[in-house]
Scaffold this active site. Structure first.
Site, PDB file in Angstrom:
ATOM      1  N   HIS A  48       2.807  -7.452   0.053  1.00 32.34           N
ATOM      2  CA  HIS A  48       2.661  -6.123   0.636  1.00 32.34           C
ATOM      3  C   HIS A  48       3.851  -5.200   0.397  1.00 32.34           C
ATOM      4  CE1 HIS A  48       1.304  -2.946   3.163  1.00 32.34           C
ATOM      5  NE2 HIS A  48       2.227  -3.135   4.092  1.00 32.34           N
ATOM      6  N   SER A  97       2.751   1.787   3.217  1.00 36.73           N
ATOM      7  CA  SER A  97       1.804   1.195   4.167  1.00 36.73           C
ATOM      8  C   SER A  97       1.231   2.280   5.091  1.00 36.73           C
ATOM      9  CB  SER A  97       2.486   0.066   4.944  1.00 36.73           C
ATOM     10  OG  SER A  97       1.558  -0.737   5.616  1.00 36.73           O
ATOM     11  N   ASP A 139      -1.596  -8.413  -2.126  1.00 34.98           N
ATOM     12  CA  ASP A 139      -1.372  -7.837  -0.797  1.00 34.98           C
ATOM     13  C   ASP A 139      -2.543  -8.206   0.112  1.00 34.98           C
ATOM     14  OD1 ASP A 139      -0.938  -6.285   1.451  1.00 34.98           O
ATOM     15  OD2 ASP A 139      -0.409  -4.481   0.334  1.00 34.98           O
TER      16      ASP A 139
END
Length: 267
Positions: A242, A105, A212
């Site tokens: 995610h 991320s 996601d």
């Protein structure tokens, strides 16, 4: 069994974690995402240790057990510098071993920036649901006079409801609103990465959940295409959300990661 240590970072004391391996054949550097901490990567680290890695990773400034105003980052160059200190520490403990950088991320963004600067020192790069290209879901908040408090929908993390429950109950996870300095710094960092050059011959694995909604696939794809080098492997997982390292098919994902590392180390 992991252990923690601290060092003087660019902007305060940084707490880092090591998962030792007395017979390591490579070093894995883990880079966590926004609002979380390296302790959420226990399962990932255990899988990597079993695969032959000595694993290291910091809590970023303002995150987890590290010092700093919560989730305030004014310049991601400071975070890259802190990560470099961890990298140096790992190399001192395991001289001569190849180093694999793994970022998730926001940590994927940090890892990409790190790889652009220190590409020649890395054996491989793994990007999990990385924030690259643009992240309008977050940076559009800069257009507002006041950042609203919009708690994360924990169901967007994983199809496994226990992941969201643990996230919600974790006192080291930030559960408040975005901070303006971080959003501004993140926007600048994304633009710097876009203009920072390609990754050349650095072997890179990009893994992403097709479903996601936190870091949508199209924006990341544009960012990956901007910086990709000559050796990119892509794995997009149908229906995954995610946190692919915490998804219901996490073992498949981590097998793909360790298989990629094996191919790189065999060269």
């Amino acid at each position: 069994m992991s252990r923690e240590w601290s060092f003087a970072g660019a902007r305060g004391q940084i707490t880092a974690r090591e998962w030792p391996n007395g017979s390591a054949r490579y070093v894995a550097l883990l880079v966590h995402g926004y609002g979380e901490h390296i302790g959420r990567y226990e399962y990932v680290a255990e899988r990597l240790v079993a695969h032959g890695a000595a694993v290291f990773g910091p809590d970023h400034q303002g995150h987890g057990r590290s010092e700093g105003d919560r989730v305030v980052i004014e310049d991601y160059a400071d975070v890259v510098a802190d990560l470099h200190r961890v990298d140096e520490y790992a190399r001192e403990r395991h001289p001569g071993l190849p180093v694999v950088l793994i970022g998730h991320s926001m940590g994927g963004m940090i890892a990409a920036a790190y790889a652009q600067r220190y590409r020649a020192t890395l054996a491989a790069l793994v990007l999990s649901g990385p924030v690259l290209g643009s992240w309008r879901e977050a940076t559009s908040l800069l257009d507002l006079p006041e950042i609203p408090f919009s708690p994360i929908d924990v169901s967007t993390l994983s199809r496994d409801p226990e992941v969201g429950e643990r996230y919600q109950a974790d006192p080291l996870v930030w559960h408040g609103p975005f901070k303006r300095p971080l959003l501004a710094a993140l926007d600048r960092c994304l633009k710097q990465i876009d203009s920072g050059g390609r990754l050349g011959d650095l072997p890179t694995l990009w893994v992403h959940g097709e479903a996601d909604s936190l870091v949508p696939l199209p924006a990341t794809r544009a960012g990956v295409e901007t910086i990709r080098g000559d050796d990119l492997t892509e794995r997009i997982y149908p229906d995954a959300r995610h946190e692919v390292f915490n998804e219901t098919n996490r073992d498949e994902v981590l097998t793909d990661v360790t298989g990629f590392i094996d191919r790189v180390l065999a060269r």
